[in-house]
Design a protein around this motif. Structure first.
Motif, PDB file in Angstrom:
ATOM      1  N   ARG A  49      55.720 -78.250  -6.063  1.00 29.38           N
ATOM      2  CA  ARG A  49      54.813 -78.618  -4.975  1.00 29.38           C
ATOM      3  C   ARG A  49      55.589 -78.875  -3.694  1.00 29.38           C
ATOM      4  O   ARG A  49      55.115 -78.578  -2.605  1.00 29.38           O
ATOM      5  N   THR A  63      40.564 -86.154  -6.809  1.00 28.64           N
ATOM      6  CA  THR A  63      41.374 -85.534  -7.854  1.00 28.64           C
ATOM      7  C   THR A  63      42.637 -86.337  -8.069  1.00 28.64           C
ATOM      8  O   THR A  63      43.058 -86.592  -9.198  1.00 28.64           O
ATOM      9  N   ARG A  92      40.696 -83.747  -1.432  1.00 30.09           N
ATOM     10  CA  ARG A  92      41.141 -83.804  -2.831  1.00 30.09           C
ATOM     11  C   ARG A  92      41.730 -85.155  -3.213  1.00 30.09           C
ATOM     12  O   ARG A  92      42.543 -85.246  -4.122  1.00 30.09           O
ATOM     13  N   LEU A 101      44.704 -91.194 -15.155  1.00 33.34           N
ATOM     14  CA  LEU A 101      45.174 -90.607 -16.419  1.00 33.34           C
ATOM     15  C   LEU A 101      46.630 -90.990 -16.668  1.00 33.34           C
ATOM     16  O   LEU A 101      47.011 -91.384 -17.779  1.00 33.34           O
ATOM     17  N   LEU A 124      43.879 -88.122 -11.570  1.00 33.91           N
ATOM     18  CA  LEU A 124      45.181 -87.854 -12.187  1.00 33.91           C
ATOM     19  C   LEU A 124      45.991 -89.139 -12.304  1.00 33.91           C
ATOM     20  O   LEU A 124      46.662 -89.383 -13.303  1.00 33.91           O
ATOM     21  N   ALA A 161      46.194 -81.094 -16.797  1.00 31.81           N
ATOM     22  CA  ALA A 161      45.315 -81.502 -15.702  1.00 31.81           C
ATOM     23  C   ALA A 161      45.967 -81.186 -14.364  1.00 31.81           C
ATOM     24  O   ALA A 161      45.321 -80.699 -13.426  1.00 31.81           O
ATOM     25  N   VAL A 162      47.277 -81.444 -14.291  1.00 29.04           N
ATOM     26  CA  VAL A 162      47.998 -81.179 -13.047  1.00 29.04           C
ATOM     27  C   VAL A 162      48.006 -79.678 -12.749  1.00 29.04           C
ATOM     28  O   VAL A 162      47.722 -79.245 -11.634  1.00 29.04           O
ATOM     29  N   THR A 165      44.710 -78.588 -11.494  1.00 30.99           N
ATOM     30  CA  THR A 165      44.526 -78.972 -10.100  1.00 30.99           C
ATOM     31  C   THR A 165      45.204 -77.974  -9.172  1.00 30.99           C
ATOM     32  O   THR A 165      44.636 -77.528  -8.177  1.00 30.99           O
ATOM     33  N   ILE A 166      46.446 -77.602  -9.536  1.00 28.81           N
ATOM     34  CA  ILE A 166      47.190 -76.674  -8.698  1.00 28.81           C
ATOM     35  C   ILE A 166      46.483 -75.329  -8.652  1.00 28.81           C
ATOM     36  O   ILE A 166      46.370 -74.701  -7.608  1.00 28.81           O
ATOM     37  N   VAL A 174      48.880 -83.834  -6.150  1.00 32.00           N
ATOM     38  CA  VAL A 174      49.632 -83.880  -7.399  1.00 32.00           C
ATOM     39  C   VAL A 174      50.876 -84.754  -7.299  1.00 32.00           C
ATOM     40  O   VAL A 174      51.295 -85.376  -8.278  1.00 32.00           O
ATOM     41  N   ARG A 177      48.148 -79.083   5.285  1.00 28.97           N
ATOM     42  CA  ARG A 177      46.838 -78.814   4.698  1.00 28.97           C
ATOM     43  C   ARG A 177      45.690 -79.323   5.548  1.00 28.97           C
ATOM     44  O   ARG A 177      44.529 -79.065   5.238  1.00 28.97           O
ATOM     45  N   ASN A 199      43.246 -74.691  -9.116  1.00 30.52           N
ATOM     46  CA  ASN A 199      42.043 -74.802  -8.281  1.00 30.52           C
ATOM     47  C   ASN A 199      42.411 -74.775  -6.811  1.00 30.52           C
ATOM     48  O   ASN A 199      41.726 -74.179  -5.987  1.00 30.52           O
ATOM     49  N   ASP A 200      43.500 -75.440  -6.504  1.00 27.08           N
ATOM     50  CA  ASP A 200      43.970 -75.539  -5.136  1.00 27.08           C
ATOM     51  C   ASP A 200      44.280 -74.155  -4.580  1.00 27.08           C
ATOM     52  O   ASP A 200      43.835 -73.782  -3.505  1.00 27.08           O
TER      53      ASP A 200
END
Lengths: 494, 155
Positions: free
Chosen positions: A388, A22, A19, A29, A26, B23-24, B27-28, A81, A462, B30-31
């Motif tokens: 997170r 991704t 990932r 952005l 982000l 978007a964040v 992502t979470i 993230v 992970r 999907n994760d």
């Protein structure tokens, strides 16, 4: 023992996706948002469009993209993230500080006279002022971020040095209290070490070191702290002698309060310990004990320190003192009120009217310029980082990593709550830094190290397990095709 | 500078900020989705497909699935190496349970069968309610219990 020499696959869920793309999307952005924020503020303030609008955002892109490359290289399975969210907040902080440089600051009149050029336009060189200094702190913080990822290959290494780190943390906590006030005192709080032009806030780093030590200590002691006890009202309360560690930390927090005269820092250390105690033992009674100890100390401190009485007084009713004691708080509230729902627009408010708009009250400045809608989004970004972090704590397998990640996330949450709550008059104001946003190198570096640790631990949790390497010519275990026929189903189904 | 530019930048910026937040969150989501799907793929018995060579016994334990306790739903692929269970962080299956010893028990393969052995744990290891004393063969689908955690072998 069987004759095989294979590594057992300790997997829970084989996941092959890193990932990282991704994360890059982000991050890009986030950089676009930073660029838009800066462009809007710069155009509104200087009333002209020049190519210099892009200089600072592009400079900011360098360290963040480098950090992304570092994550790709050294922690490829990390949470996607954390980095973009922290980068967005940091970048917005730098832009906001630069935006404050562009207006005369009535409380910090160093660069005041040369702001307006002959043409009546505001012009302030980019390479002066707080904005660019904060940018250099960002560079330093991200170099350390990279170093942590590169050198710390496994977070469990930290537990080996737990006692050293804990001792260093204690020294850092105590240092400002012991040093003479001429070195350590700023605005009534003895929290600093000032050496010439440099000043650092050791509590920010002490927080990190003590976090490592508490994690290690609680992993060792949690059976004792969680098994024994009496049951009262459905909650299991610990024995008297198991209360000693929490009482020691409580006493230390009170000493900090007395000698460094800062409620926020003291609350942060105590909250850190109690929350980790709760996470380690899963006993609700610790929270109750912690809260009652804190309440007792708060009441006691309120009767003893005039400083705190003042804080509580202007919190309960700031308006009668709006011209003196609570000037800062009231100006912040008025600023946020002016901003309203959508804000005055970047560069179009007057955040400089609030004293300490660049550090303690940066949230009020943001509230004025981007409004409730923007501020809510920023708080959500904080929430994402914290959530997170807690998630990393849930998924990692080793207990030390669990406590480290959850403790780090909780501390950040507590810090955001205390400072944002203080600025918005939800709780009495205490001086804590706003993570990633407020001006200052110590806080920025410490918080980016926290992000690096979370990224390191999330990479561990992970990462798919290494494929079992079966030594050739061994019997007993399943034949090789067994693993091979199993592998594709997993990969394809993912 | 026309007023419209300010308005556009002001609201455009706020919009972008919220796009970032969504978007964040996406992502979470999907994760989490990917993780739960991955979990299912492993926990489910592998699809029938004929084993290569066709010489393996049809009902061989290939997974150790946790059916109760904190780690519920996890699954370990058995690859012929012994599985150690306990609170010690280097165990194959780390059990964070107050009633588990640091080196609690282990599963050892021998002649196509898995044997459960208690490693002198404080609170004992149970194979379907019977306390395990010596190495005991574990049939498929019979629960093994350590403290509050239970698991079983599955094909």
């Amino acid at each position: 023992m069987s004759a095989t020499a294979s590594v057992p696959s300790a997997t829970a869920q084989p996941r092959g996706r890193t990932r990282r793309n991704t994360e890059l999307m982000l991050l890009l952005l986030g950089l676009v948002i930073i660029m838009g924020f800066y462009a809007a503020a710069d155009i509104a303030l200087t009333k002209q469009v020049t190519s210099s609008v892009f200089t600072l955002p592009l400079l900011l892109a360098i360290p963040f993209l480098a950090a992304h490359v570092a994550v790709r290289a050294w922690a490829p399975y990390a949470d996607p993230v954390l980095l973009p969210a922290a980068a967005l907040l940091t970048g917005m902080g730098v832009v906001f500080l630069r935006r404050l440089d562009l207006v005369p600051d009535p409380y910090n009149g160093i660069d005041e006279p040369e702001l307006t050029t002959a043409a009546g336009r505001i012009d302030f060189p980019l390479f002066a002022g707080q904005g660019i200094r904060q940018y250099f702190y960002v560079l330093g913080a991200l170099v350390l971020f990279g170093l942590v990822l590169a050198l710390l290959k496994d977070h469990r290494i930290l537990s080996r040095y737990a006692y050293t780190l804990g001792l260093a943390g204690l020294v850092l906590v105590a240092l400002p209290a012991i040093l003479p006030a001429s070195i350590s005192e700023v605005n009534g709080s003895k929290l600093w070490i000032r050496l010439g032009a440099f000043s650092i806030q050791p509590s920010e780093f002490a927080k990190l070191l003590l976090l490592c030590f508490f994690s290690y200590y609680l992993v060792r002691k949690r059976e004792v702290l969680s098994l024994e006890g009496r049951r009262i009202f459905g909650m299991v309360f610990p024995r008297g002698r198991d209360l000693i560690p929490v009482l020691v930390v409580w006493g230390a927090a009170i000493l900090i309060l007395v000698f460094e005269r800062d409620l926020g820092t003291s609350l942060m250390y105590f909250g850190l310990f109690v929350s980790m105690l709760y996470i380690a033992t899963q006993r609700t009674s610790w929270i109750l004990i912690g809260l009652s100890l804190f309440a007792g100390a708060a009441v006691l401190a309120h009767t003893l320190f005039s400083n705190l009485q003042l804080r509580v007084m202007i919190w309960s009713d700031p308006w009668p003192y709006a011209e003196n004691e609570s000037y800062q708080l009231v100006q912040g509230l008025l600023g946020m009120g002016t901003g309203g729902l959508f804000g005055a627009g970047p560069g179009q408010g007057q955040p400089e009217k609030v004293p300490y708009a660049s550090s303690d009250f940066i949230i009020a400045g943001f509230g004025e310029e981007i409004g409730l809608v923007g501020l809510t989004a920023m708080l959500l970004v904080y929430l994402v980082i914290i959530a997170r972090g807690l998630k990393v704590g849930l998924t990692v397998r080793d207990a030390f990593g669990k406590l480290l990640a959850a403790g780090a996330a909780f501390t950040m949450g507590l810090q955001v709550f205390v400072i944002v709550g203080g600025v918005t008059k939800l709780i009495p104001l205490t001086g804590l830094t706003t993570p990633f946003l407020s001006y200052g190198g110590s806080s920025l570096v410490a918080n980016w190290i926290v992000i690096a640790l979370l990224i390191r631990i999330s990479d561990t949790s992970r990462r798919p397990p290494p494929p079992g390497v079966t030594a050739p010519g061994t019997g007993g275990g399943p034949a090789k095709p067994d693993r091979l026929d199993h592998a594709p189903t997993e990969v394809i189904k993912l | 500078m026309p007023e419209i530019v300010f308005t556009v930048t002001r609201f455009g910026f706020l919009l972008l900020l919220w796009v970032f937040v969504f978007a964040v969150v996406r992502t979470i989501r999907n994760d989490a989705y990917a993780a739960s799907r991955a979990g299912k793929v492993v926990a489910a018995p592998p699809s029938v497909g004929s084993p290569p060579g066709g010489r393996r016994a049809p009902r061989v334990a290939r997974h150790l699935v946790v059916t109760g306790g904190e780690l519920k739903g996890r699954s370990i692929l058995l690859e012929g190496a012994p599985i150690t269970m306990g609170r010690a962080p280097d165990s194959t299956l780390v059990i964070t349970d107050d009633y588990a010893s640091s080196r609690h028990a282990r599963l050892v393969p021998r002649e196509g069968e898995w044997y459960l052995e208690d490693l002198n744990s404080t609170n004992g290891t149970y194979l379907d309610r019977a306390k395990v004393s010596g190495p005991t063969p574990v049939p498929l689908g019979v629960p093994i219990r350590i403290g509050r955690t239970s698991f079983e072998l599955r094909p």
